[in-house]
Design an enzyme around this catalytic site. Sequence first.
Site, PDB file in Angstrom:
ATOM      1  CG  HIS A  79      44.563  47.659  25.732  1.00  0.00           C
ATOM      2  ND1 HIS A  79      45.193  46.625  25.074  1.00  0.00           N
ATOM      3  CD2 HIS A  79      45.429  48.092  26.684  1.00  0.00           C
ATOM      4  CE1 HIS A  79      46.391  46.454  25.604  1.00  0.00           C
ATOM      5  NE2 HIS A  79      46.568  47.326  26.582  1.00  0.00           N
TER       6      HIS A  79
ATOM      7  CD  GLU B   3      46.305  44.015  30.763  1.00  0.00           C
ATOM      8  OE1 GLU B   3      46.790  43.164  31.520  1.00  0.00           O
ATOM      9  OE2 GLU B   3      46.114  43.779  29.543  1.00  0.00           O
TER      10      GLU B   3
ATOM     11  CE  LYS C 124      44.096  40.739  30.247  1.00  0.00           C
ATOM     12  NZ  LYS C 124      45.146  40.467  29.248  1.00  0.00           N
ATOM     13  CG  ASN C 125      45.994  42.915  36.585  1.00  0.00           C
ATOM     14  OD1 ASN C 125      47.003  42.404  37.016  1.00  0.00           O
ATOM     15  ND2 ASN C 125      45.938  43.535  35.408  1.00  0.00           N
TER      16      ASN C 125
HETATM   17  C1  W6P Z   1      44.831  42.930  42.543  1.00  0.00           C
HETATM   18  C2  W6P Z   1      46.090  43.405  41.875  1.00  0.00           C
HETATM   19  C3  W6P Z   1      45.502  44.317  40.849  1.00  0.00           C
HETATM   20  C4  W6P Z   1      46.118  45.098  39.906  1.00  0.00           C
HETATM   21  C5  W6P Z   1      45.325  45.862  39.049  1.00  0.00           C
HETATM   22  C6  W6P Z   1      43.956  45.842  39.150  1.00  0.00           C
HETATM   23  C7  W6P Z   1      43.330  45.067  40.101  1.00  0.00           C
HETATM   24  C8  W6P Z   1      44.110  44.308  40.954  1.00  0.00           C
HETATM   25  N1  W6P Z   1      43.719  43.454  41.979  1.00  0.00           N
HETATM   26  O1  W6P Z   1      44.802  42.148  43.488  1.00  0.00           O
END
Ligand code: W6P
Length: 420
Positions: free
Chosen positions: A289, A293, A296-297
């Site tokens: 999970h 997550e 994906k970001n």
């Molecule tokens: C981004 C914003 C973010 C949040 C969490 C993990 C990776 C990333 N990359 O630009």
Amino acid sequence: KDLAHRIAHFARFPQTGVSLRQMVEFGQNPSQGTLLRAAQFLHDELPIRLAHRVVELDSLPDNLNQMPSVLRVKRMYIDSFNELINFPRVSDRIKSAVKSATVQGMMERRHLPGNHPNPSCSDIQRSTSSHWIPSIQHRSSYHYEVKPTELPVEVSEYNRSFVKALERIKRRHDPVVTTLAHGVVEYKQLLKTDRIDNHVQHFLDRFYLSRIGIRMLIGQQIELNQQQRHPDYVGVICTHTRVADVVQEAIDNARYICGDYYMLMNVPEIELHCPKDLAFMYMPSHLHHMIFELLKNSLRAVVELYGDESENYPPIKVVVAAGNEDITIKVSDEGGGIPRSAIEEVWTYMYTTAQTPMLDPEFDKSDFKAPLAGFGYGLPLSRLYARYFGGDLKLISMEGYGTDAYLHLSRLSNNEEPLA
Ligand code: W6P
């Protein structure tokens, strides 16, 4: 009236934390007698935890504690509290049958499987308030298996019906996160703000962390009562969670979702650098999970920076480091980063606006494409999953270049649940 009194009474008891290691030691080849003792513990502990949440929901700021969605969540907690305190207690006759079978079974000592990530940490520390726990502190009965034939059938009947009750409760609470999220949206509309204050933020952190713990304990009890068992699993905990396998699975899933969402011809590559046979005791579903997550970001950031027609996205890199104390997983993207001033917002419950339709109960899910990066809860919840077993999640961003996420997972499985 009487109910309010009972809830206040239970909320005065301290919650009893359990460590990953305690769960594993207790769940090794459990007999029906051991499962009964675990049921007794949950029968005592869950109403205490639920009562704490009801009291906290009540003490939210005015307006918020009266929101229909908050009241709906409170009702779920109260209903489950009621079901548990009305569930029959184990009769004295069964208790003494289990007790004598346990003493007779004393010679059949069973050890944990060898090959612990950290053999020096096998001692169970920390005292607790529950009368179930002393047997754990003194490392006595739960190490000694009971012959199932020596126990009356009522024991397994009791276990079965308790599991049924737990399954019902777990299902009831499935919609808690989305329901509360909806309440937060309503609250922000009411206050005409798009920030939630620290008080509410901390409440939600505590509330969701507590939910993770309750669901872990319930899931563990349900799984331990299942007949067939994978050799590496104790309930929902895997004693040899193979990091590379779980991370690779998360990579495949995240890339698939990303390609589907943006309708990409080619999806950014994700390189994995991980010691091949690295394994530790953890809950694979939580690990999957969190990595899913983060990926994906990162994927979203890269695709949005380079556009959905790029032929050469910079790859996302996942590096896994195995220390003595922690396993750290770094996810690095070159998606342009986040301004330093916006980092704090990433951890708040609600930093995007795109999520609102998903939270609308009237919304027809069938013709809605879930946004790639969830509805703004993915990162704060992932950090809670990490913290639940003594880890943490941190973001370091280089605005104009990219973002590094550090997921620290504690190898010292003695960490007890953090209980607010
Ligand atoms: C981004 C914003 C973010 C949040 C969490 C993990 C990776 C990333 N990359 O630009």
